[in-house]
Design a protein around this motif. Structure first.
Motif, PDB file in Angstrom:
ATOM      1  N   ILE A  36       0.847  -1.199   0.000  1.00 26.78           N
ATOM      2  CA  ILE A  36       0.000   0.000   0.000  1.00 26.78           C
ATOM      3  C   ILE A  36       0.883   1.249   0.000  1.00 26.78           C
ATOM      4  CG2 ILE A  36      -1.876   1.219   1.209  1.00 26.78           C
ATOM      5  CD1 ILE A  36      -2.043  -1.637   2.787  1.00 26.78           C
ATOM      6  N   LYS A  37       0.445   2.208  -0.807  1.00 26.20           N
ATOM      7  CA  LYS A  37       1.209   3.461  -0.887  1.00 26.20           C
ATOM      8  C   LYS A  37       0.398   4.608  -0.325  1.00 26.20           C
ATOM      9  CE  LYS A  37       3.094   6.571  -4.386  1.00 26.20           C
ATOM     10  NZ  LYS A  37       3.257   6.746  -5.846  1.00 26.20           N
ATOM     11  N   GLY A  38       1.052   5.517   0.393  1.00 31.73           N
ATOM     12  CA  GLY A  38       0.345   6.673   0.910  1.00 31.73           C
ATOM     13  C   GLY A  38       1.289   7.650   1.585  1.00 31.73           C
ATOM     14  N   GLU A  39       0.693   8.764   2.031  1.00 39.50           N
ATOM     15  CA  GLU A  39       1.496   9.770   2.710  1.00 39.50           C
ATOM     16  C   GLU A  39       1.308   9.609   4.215  1.00 39.50           C
ATOM     17  OE1 GLU A  39       0.785  13.764   1.196  1.00 39.50           O
ATOM     18  OE2 GLU A  39       1.415  14.582   3.148  1.00 39.50           O
ATOM     19  N   ILE A  40       2.362   9.921   4.946  1.00 42.23           N
ATOM     20  CA  ILE A  40       2.295   9.752   6.399  1.00 42.23           C
ATOM     21  C   ILE A  40       1.766  11.009   7.081  1.00 42.23           C
ATOM     22  CG2 ILE A  40       3.731   9.591   8.477  1.00 42.23           C
ATOM     23  CD1 ILE A  40       5.438   7.552   6.962  1.00 42.23           C
ATOM     24  N   THR A  41       0.752  10.823   7.947  1.00 43.40           N
ATOM     25  CA  THR A  41       0.372  11.918   8.859  1.00 43.40           C
ATOM     26  C   THR A  41       0.333  11.354  10.266  1.00 43.40           C
ATOM     27  OG1 THR A  41      -1.993  11.498   8.748  1.00 43.40           O
ATOM     28  CG2 THR A  41      -1.109  13.030   7.124  1.00 43.40           C
ATOM     29  N   PHE A  53       1.027   5.800  13.051  1.00 40.97           N
ATOM     30  CA  PHE A  53       0.803   6.859  12.058  1.00 40.97           C
ATOM     31  C   PHE A  53      -0.474   6.571  11.259  1.00 40.97           C
ATOM     32  CE2 PHE A  53       2.207   4.552   8.199  1.00 40.97           C
ATOM     33  CZ  PHE A  53       2.947   3.512   8.751  1.00 40.97           C
ATOM     34  N   THR A  54      -0.815   7.503  10.424  1.00 38.21           N
ATOM     35  CA  THR A  54      -1.968   7.321   9.539  1.00 38.21           C
ATOM     36  C   THR A  54      -1.482   7.462   8.111  1.00 38.21           C
ATOM     37  OG1 THR A  54      -3.443   8.263  11.193  1.00 38.21           O
ATOM     38  CG2 THR A  54      -4.261   8.184   8.944  1.00 38.21           C
ATOM     39  N   LEU A  55      -1.923   6.520   7.314  1.00 41.90           N
ATOM     40  CA  LEU A  55      -1.555   6.550   5.901  1.00 41.90           C
ATOM     41  C   LEU A  55      -2.726   7.170   5.156  1.00 41.90           C
ATOM     42  CD1 LEU A  55       1.035   5.528   4.609  1.00 41.90           C
ATOM     43  CD2 LEU A  55      -0.139   3.353   4.134  1.00 41.90           C
ATOM     44  N   VAL A  56      -2.418   8.161   4.342  1.00 42.61           N
ATOM     45  CA  VAL A  56      -3.515   8.925   3.760  1.00 42.61           C
ATOM     46  C   VAL A  56      -3.248   9.240   2.295  1.00 42.61           C
ATOM     47  CG1 VAL A  56      -2.502  11.108   4.532  1.00 42.61           C
ATOM     48  CG2 VAL A  56      -4.968  10.998   4.145  1.00 42.61           C
ATOM     49  N   ASP A  57      -4.294   9.340   1.514  1.00 41.56           N
ATOM     50  CA  ASP A  57      -4.206  10.027   0.209  1.00 41.56           C
ATOM     51  C   ASP A  57      -5.524  10.764  -0.003  1.00 41.56           C
ATOM     52  OD1 ASP A  57      -6.047   8.193  -0.723  1.00 41.56           O
ATOM     53  OD2 ASP A  57      -4.658   7.127  -2.035  1.00 41.56           O
ATOM     54  N   ILE A  73      13.220   1.248  10.375  1.00 40.73           N
ATOM     55  CA  ILE A  73      12.533   2.451   9.900  1.00 40.73           C
ATOM     56  C   ILE A  73      13.588   3.446   9.445  1.00 40.73           C
ATOM     57  CG2 ILE A  73      10.976   4.334  10.518  1.00 40.73           C
ATOM     58  CD1 ILE A  73       9.953   2.484  12.807  1.00 40.73           C
ATOM     59  N   ASP A  74      13.549   3.785   8.184  1.00 41.12           N
ATOM     60  CA  ASP A  74      14.506   4.748   7.628  1.00 41.12           C
ATOM     61  C   ASP A  74      14.417   6.048   8.408  1.00 41.12           C
ATOM     62  OD1 ASP A  74      15.848   6.632   5.913  1.00 41.12           O
ATOM     63  OD2 ASP A  74      15.653   5.122   4.325  1.00 41.12           O
ATOM     64  N   SER A  75      15.596   6.565   8.785  1.00 40.80           N
ATOM     65  CA  SER A  75      15.590   7.783   9.596  1.00 40.80           C
ATOM     66  C   SER A  75      15.066   8.986   8.827  1.00 40.80           C
ATOM     67  CB  SER A  75      17.005   8.067  10.105  1.00 40.80           C
ATOM     68  OG  SER A  75      17.876   8.184   9.005  1.00 40.80           O
ATOM     69  N   LEU A  76      14.986   8.844   7.514  1.00 39.55           N
ATOM     70  CA  LEU A  76      14.470   9.965   6.715  1.00 39.55           C
ATOM     71  C   LEU A  76      12.945  10.067   6.775  1.00 39.55           C
ATOM     72  CD1 LEU A  76      16.625   9.610   3.486  1.00 39.55           C
ATOM     73  CD2 LEU A  76      16.759  11.437   5.187  1.00 39.55           C
ATOM     74  N   ILE A  77      12.277   8.970   7.228  1.00 35.65           N
ATOM     75  CA  ILE A  77      10.812   8.978   7.248  1.00 35.65           C
ATOM     76  C   ILE A  77      10.312   9.941   8.317  1.00 35.65           C
ATOM     77  CG2 ILE A  77       8.735   7.594   7.675  1.00 35.65           C
ATOM     78  CD1 ILE A  77      10.231   5.211   6.501  1.00 35.65           C
ATOM     79  N   GLU A  78       9.399  10.782   7.896  1.00 33.26           N
ATOM     80  CA  GLU A  78       8.877  11.798   8.823  1.00 33.26           C
ATOM     81  C   GLU A  78       7.467  12.157   8.386  1.00 33.26           C
ATOM     82  OE1 GLU A  78      11.573  15.047   8.247  1.00 33.26           O
ATOM     83  OE2 GLU A  78      10.907  15.349   6.197  1.00 33.26           O
ATOM     84  N   GLU A  79       6.876  13.051   9.099  1.00 32.29           N
ATOM     85  CA  GLU A  79       5.555  13.573   8.745  1.00 32.29           C
ATOM     86  C   GLU A  79       5.578  14.051   7.288  1.00 32.29           C
ATOM     87  OE1 GLU A  79       3.202  13.502  11.109  1.00 32.29           O
ATOM     88  OE2 GLU A  79       1.618  14.477   9.933  1.00 32.29           O
ATOM     89  N   ILE A 105       8.449  -0.933   5.703  1.00 35.53           N
ATOM     90  CA  ILE A 105       8.116   0.418   5.244  1.00 35.53           C
ATOM     91  C   ILE A 105       9.299   0.999   4.477  1.00 35.53           C
ATOM     92  CG2 ILE A 105       8.788   1.409   7.499  1.00 35.53           C
ATOM     93  CD1 ILE A 105       6.561   3.553   6.982  1.00 35.53           C
ATOM     94  N   GLU A 106       9.045   1.543   3.305  1.00 33.92           N
ATOM     95  CA  GLU A 106      10.104   2.116   2.471  1.00 33.92           C
ATOM     96  C   GLU A 106       9.672   3.486   1.995  1.00 33.92           C
ATOM     97  OE1 GLU A 106      13.030   0.841   1.754  1.00 33.92           O
ATOM     98  OE2 GLU A 106      12.768  -1.252   2.400  1.00 33.92           O
ATOM     99  N   LEU A 107      10.642   4.373   1.946  1.00 39.39           N
ATOM    100  CA  LEU A 107      10.362   5.695   1.388  1.00 39.39           C
ATOM    101  C   LEU A 107      10.204   5.593  -0.125  1.00 39.39           C
ATOM    102  CD1 LEU A 107      12.885   8.147   3.031  1.00 39.39           C
ATOM    103  CD2 LEU A 107      10.427   8.550   2.762  1.00 39.39           C
ATOM    104  N   VAL A 108       9.282   6.339  -0.668  1.00 36.76           N
ATOM    105  CA  VAL A 108       9.182   6.452  -2.117  1.00 36.76           C
ATOM    106  C   VAL A 108      10.126   7.577  -2.540  1.00 36.76           C
ATOM    107  CG1 VAL A 108       7.621   7.093  -4.019  1.00 36.76           C
ATOM    108  CG2 VAL A 108       6.826   5.614  -2.170  1.00 36.76           C
ATOM    109  N   ASN A 109      10.856   7.367  -3.613  1.00 41.80           N
ATOM    110  CA  ASN A 109      11.773   8.401  -4.120  1.00 41.80           C
ATOM    111  C   ASN A 109      12.789   8.822  -3.055  1.00 41.80           C
ATOM    112  OD1 ASN A 109      12.919  10.211  -5.874  1.00 41.80           O
ATOM    113  ND2 ASN A 109      11.481  11.863  -5.390  1.00 41.80           N
ATOM    114  N   LYS A 110      13.389   7.822  -2.431  1.00 41.96           N
ATOM    115  CA  LYS A 110      14.346   8.129  -1.379  1.00 41.96           C
ATOM    116  C   LYS A 110      15.523   8.950  -1.912  1.00 41.96           C
ATOM    117  CE  LYS A 110      17.364   6.159   2.048  1.00 41.96           C
ATOM    118  NZ  LYS A 110      17.844   4.984   2.744  1.00 41.96           N
ATOM    119  N   LEU A 111      16.006   8.534  -3.097  1.00 42.02           N
ATOM    120  CA  LEU A 111      17.169   9.213  -3.653  1.00 42.02           C
ATOM    121  C   LEU A 111      16.854  10.682  -3.935  1.00 42.02           C
ATOM    122  CD1 LEU A 111      19.970   8.206  -4.079  1.00 42.02           C
ATOM    123  CD2 LEU A 111      19.446   7.774  -6.484  1.00 42.02           C
ATOM    124  N   GLY A 112      15.612  10.913  -4.373  1.00 41.96           N
ATOM    125  CA  GLY A 112      15.191  12.291  -4.631  1.00 41.96           C
ATOM    126  C   GLY A 112      15.234  13.119  -3.350  1.00 41.96           C
TER     127      GLY A 112
END
Lengths: 438, 66
Positions: A36-41, A53-57, A73-79, A105-112
């Motif tokens: 499942i893909k979504g944004e974190i809030t 957290f809540t996954l939202v779109d 959990i990747d340290s880059l993951i945040e709100e 859980i993986e970040l989308v577009n981590k390199l970006g």
């Protein structure tokens, strides 16, 4: 099984119903290990170790939980991060709340995201002037190199091999750190701190080795993400804070990292760092050998010239009028003393491997000067004491024939011979009356 | 003074002596300076040689905190 099959027997307690739903959800493959893909809030890392957290779109949202230790959990993951999760759907019966139990859980577009952070870091370094700061000069002959790199890595093997080719036995301390992954930035920073300590006189003395005077921070090539520690602020700050020169030697020629931008020198690869930092032993030995030879040859030639000059002076003295001899002799003696003193005083301190040349040179000079001084003294005293004028002044007279040849024996005289008596201030003519031999 | 400064000065001295035409006193002084610089350079080269320590970060840190 369908929830409706038991309805006719009477009402179901709600808890039972909810658990019925839960079982249904948990046994439906559609809801298990779903991607499942979504944004974190409402990202919240709870003190109990779990993360909520809540996954939202734009179309909907769902609660999610990551149990402690369940996944990294990747340290880059945040709100606000956009993530992809692999999760099981579950129903928390007590709250009647549906939630995702996250397995991964993986970040989308981590390199970006990383690139964006790198850009921001570079921009803030530029604003601070950290990119234009004065760089430290590398020592031409490093006496103690610290190499911070992956322990047992191929890059380290390359560097060691190249160093041994250029300067076998050059002093170095390898500080093996983790160069990729979550622990890398921390270990690299600690490596820089440790090298910094090794650079202080205090630790150098304690460990009986010269202080570290150069740091090479190296890592072989890899994917951009593998090299990313060298783009992170703690590492970059660690390099800037170093009091001794840091050479950044990460990845390949084409990889440009923030560490490269702030280091005192950027090497394109770890091997290149060795080429830039480690001098060639043979070259420097040859350089100093040649300078030694030239120094001695030039000095020797000049000293030989001076000896010739002294020799000429001596020759001139031998032919000089009597009156000048004493003064000239004195000044030659003084000159020879000066030269001898200067040579002996200064040459004593000369280097060991100059000793043979300088010693023989000094001995030669001393010997010839001493000989010359002795000769001059002998000449002077002979001239002073044996000149006839000196003798005549003491009351003696000299007998010569009329032709002027000196008569020193009674055998040379005949009765009636005309002779000349030479006195200090005049001559007298006389005739031999009688000869008595002894 | 560091090594490259010493080498630069040494080269100047050698060139001056090679040109000649310097009074005896000055020559001796230059020669002495040159000999000292050579000694210094040799020491610099010799002092670069030493041990190869290969340690993990934790070993280095514990050595430093001894």
């Amino acid at each position: 099984m369908s929830a409706g099959s038991d309805v006719t027997t009477g009402p179901i307690p709600v808890g039972q119903f909810v658990n019925l739903v839960r079982n249904t959800l948990r046994h439906d493959k559609l809801f298990q290990n779903q991607v499942i893909k979504g944004e974190i809030t409402q990202w919240k890392r709870h003190s109990n170790g779990h993360t909520y957290f809540t996954l939202v779109d734009s179309e909907g949202q769902i609660s999610a939980v990551i149990w402690q230790g369940r996944c990294t959990i990747d340290s880059l993951i945040e709100e606000g991060s956009v993530v992809v999760v692999i999760a099981n759907l579950d129903l928390w019966a007590k709250a009647g709340k549906i939630q995702l139990i996250v397995n991964r859980i993986e970040l989308v577009n981590k390199l970006g995201i990383l690139e964006e952070q790198k850009k921001q870091l570079i921009a803030s370094l530029r604003r601070e002037g950290a990119l234009d700061r004065m760089r430290m000069k590398l020592p031409m002959i490093p006496k103690h190199i610290a190499i911070i790199t992956g322990f047992g890595s191929a890059a380290l093997a390359d560097m060691n091999r190249l160093m041994d080719n250029r300067w076998p036995g050059l002093r170095r301390t390898i500080i093996g750190v983790t160069v990729q992954g979550e622990n890398a930035p921390n270990e690299i920073v600690r490596g820089l701190l440790a090298a910094g300590k090794l650079a202080t006189p205090e630790y150098a003395k304690r460990l009986s080795q010269p202080p570290v005077d150069l740091i090479i921070l190296g890592r072989g090539g890899g994917a951009p993400e593998d090299l990313w520690a060298f783009n992170l602020e703690p590492v970059v700050r660690g390099i800037i804070a170093s009091r001794i020169p840091v050479v950044s030697a990460v990845g390949h020629e084409s990889d440009l990292l923030v560490a490269d931008l702030v280091a005192d020198l950027r090497a394109s690869t770890p091997s290149n760092a060795i080429e830039l930092c480690v001098p060639e032993y043979d070259y420097h030995q040859m350089l100093s050998f040649n300078l030694n030879e030239r120094l001695n040859e030039a000095a020797n030639r000049l000293f030989i010239d001076w000896r010739k000059e002294l020799y000429l002076l001596q020759t001139r003295l031998l032919n000089a009028p009597l009156k000048g001899i004493f003064n000239a002799n004195k000044s030659v003696t003084q000159l020879s003393h000066r030269l001898t003193n200067a040579v002996s005083n200064q040459f004593v301190k000369a280097r060991q491997n100059l000793e043979s040349i300088s010693t023989s040179l000094r001995l030669n000079i001393q010997k010839s000067l001493a000989e010359e001084a002795t000769k001059l003294a002998v000449i002077e005293s002979a001239l002073n004491s044996s000149h006839p004028r000196n003798v005549l002044q003491r009351g003696y007279s000299m007998l010569t024939s009329k032709s002027g040849s000196v008569i020193s024996s009674a055998n040379e005289l005949i009765q009636g011979q005309q002779i000349i008596l030479a006195l200090a201030d005049g001559d007298a003519k006389a005739t031999v009356d009688e000869i008595e031999k002894r | 003074m560091d090594y490259d400064e010493a080498i630069t000065r040494l080269e100047e001295i050698v060139q001056a002596l090679e040109r000649g035409g310097i009074p005896l006193d000055a020559t001796l002084k230059l020669y002495e300076e040159g000999a000292k610089l050579l000694e210094f350079c040799q020491q610099e080269l010799a002092s670069a040689e030493g041990k190869l320590n290969e340690m993990r970060l934790s070993e280095v840190e514990s050595k430093l905190s001894e």
